[in-house]
Design an enzyme around this catalytic site. Sequence first.
Site, PDB file in Angstrom:
ATOM      1  N   SER A   1      -1.188   1.865  -4.591  1.00  0.00           N
ATOM      2  CA  SER A   1      -2.638   1.699  -4.470  1.00  0.00           C
ATOM      3  C   SER A   1      -3.399   2.986  -4.800  1.00  0.00           C
ATOM      4  O   SER A   1      -4.556   2.951  -5.192  1.00  0.00           O
ATOM      5  CB  SER A   1      -2.983   1.239  -3.061  1.00  0.00           C
ATOM      6  OG  SER A   1      -2.379   2.096  -2.111  1.00  0.00           O
TER       7      SER A   1
ATOM      8  N   LYS B   1       9.912   5.406   1.323  1.00  0.00           N
ATOM      9  CA  LYS B   1       9.597   4.905  -0.029  1.00  0.00           C
ATOM     10  C   LYS B   1      10.295   5.652  -1.142  1.00  0.00           C
ATOM     11  O   LYS B   1      10.197   5.264  -2.298  1.00  0.00           O
ATOM     12  CB  LYS B   1       8.086   4.975  -0.254  1.00  0.00           C
ATOM     13  CG  LYS B   1       7.306   4.216   0.801  1.00  0.00           C
ATOM     14  CD  LYS B   1       5.842   4.328   0.557  1.00  0.00           C
ATOM     15  CE  LYS B   1       5.074   3.795   1.764  1.00  0.00           C
ATOM     16  NZ  LYS B   1       3.634   3.952   1.573  1.00  0.00           N
TER      17      LYS B   1
ATOM     18  N   GLY C   1       0.834  -1.188   0.000  1.00  0.00           N
ATOM     19  CA  GLY C   1       0.000   0.000   0.000  1.00  0.00           C
ATOM     20  C   GLY C   1       0.864   1.231   0.000  1.00  0.00           C
ATOM     21  O   GLY C   1       1.739   1.377   0.843  1.00  0.00           O
ATOM     22  N   THR C   2       0.649   2.079  -0.971  1.00  0.00           N
ATOM     23  CA  THR C   2       1.529   3.233  -1.166  1.00  0.00           C
ATOM     24  C   THR C   2       0.902   4.122  -2.210  1.00  0.00           C
ATOM     25  O   THR C   2       0.150   3.638  -3.046  1.00  0.00           O
ATOM     26  CB  THR C   2       2.880   2.785  -1.764  1.00  0.00           C
ATOM     27  OG1 THR C   2       3.646   2.171  -0.750  1.00  0.00           O
ATOM     28  CG2 THR C   2       3.683   3.935  -2.303  1.00  0.00           C
ATOM     29  N   THR C   3       1.241   5.400  -2.177  1.00  0.00           N
ATOM     30  CA  THR C   3       1.165   6.160  -3.406  1.00  0.00           C
ATOM     31  C   THR C   3       2.489   6.865  -3.598  1.00  0.00           C
ATOM     32  O   THR C   3       3.000   7.503  -2.671  1.00  0.00           O
ATOM     33  CB  THR C   3       0.031   7.200  -3.381  1.00  0.00           C
ATOM     34  OG1 THR C   3      -1.180   6.516  -3.067  1.00  0.00           O
ATOM     35  CG2 THR C   3      -0.116   7.851  -4.739  1.00  0.00           C
TER      36      THR C   3
END
Lengths: 217, 220
Positions: free
Chosen positions: A154, A55, A22-24
């Site tokens: 995501s 990240k 889960g990340t943007t």
Amino acid sequence: MNFPTNPLYDNINQNQIQGLKGTTGLALKFADGVILVADRRASMGTFVASKQAKKVHKLNEYTGMGIAGLVSDAQALVDLMRSELRLYHLENNFPPTIKVASSLLSTIMHGGYRRYQPWWVQLLVVGVDRRGAHVYTLGPDGSVSTEDYFAIGSGTLLAMGLLENSWKENLPQDKAKELAISALKVAIGRDSATGNGIDGLIYSIKTPEVEEINIDL
Amino acid sequence: MYDSRAPYDKSAAMWSPDGELVQLSYARKASERGAAAVGMIIDKKTILLAGETLFDPLVVRPDKIQEIDEKLFLVASGLSTDSNLLIGQSRILAQQHRLIYGEKISVRALAQRLGDLMARHTIQGGLRPFGTALLLAGFNPVTNDAELFFVDNGGSYFAVNAYAAGSGNERVIESLRKEYKVGQPIENAKKLILQIVSSALGKKETLTEKDLEIRILTVE
């Protein structure tokens, strides 16, 4: 893996993979360089596993990498790429281009994909080199493409919605930084797997210094 | 004739008490029996490569100067089968580099990889050193400057402004040391090379471009 741009999306039973995900993350080119930003949340299902996940990574003084997907795979690739880029520099006596970094990653990731052991990640490889500023994006199948702006993770569709509308060629640095942060804030606001702050890197052809972005939310 | 270096030449991987790899010395002799090859950086944008192709009139004249990749050339001097192996390997290494890194291999990186391969053949048992020495010519991907590398039979490699391999190499290198200067016109450089090689090989008449394949490489 819970983002719809993954070509393996349909085949994955999301419950079987309880890794951190889960990340943007998003990157965009501007007049003198490139910006890379990402959030700080790492999630395991509905659980927020970390509020300070890193990240965006510097691979060297002028190349950065944004990661989304399985954190362990992504971290292994960051470490591997730091070593590979240094070796390339030493062997050739000149610095590797951003294209070299993304091609090598593509070779590694496609090799894994075809051996049924894919690297469970989406990547942004950005930086400035002798040919200018670059944004490359890689999928877990080893696909690679060069873009003006792109998002991974995501919250891809949320961030891309704003970028699609507002990105223009040759934006000044301050406007580009504003756009990157507001696009990420859209994802932070509406994607439950994205949040807890913003980290970023700005690479400019005007200066060898990397500008860092650190915003607590 | 009794050779004092026996029995230390029994294996390529065996040192003599004087610290010599005797098989490697023999391999150098083999490459010195090969046709003469010369490389010279004329200026930052131009390289001259030359290779002697004086052969049997019954045999179709072979190409002494071989293309490895775009603007990347190799002249090998010595046992032709060994040369062919290294030329083939060079082309594979060049394409591997393109596949992995998405960019053309640099002259230095190719010299290093070939050097590693050739050095392994002086260390590992059961192998023999290559009977060929190489000149690699190309351009630096960053600065676009001309680059010339020499790779010795044992795998040692170094960047040169001008160098020679094959028959008469010592005499050619000796002459190049005296005569070499940067930035002379191409025609003068060609003449100089023809003269130097002719006298090094003890020819009565100066060689022409029919006997010495000459190639001028330029950046653009």
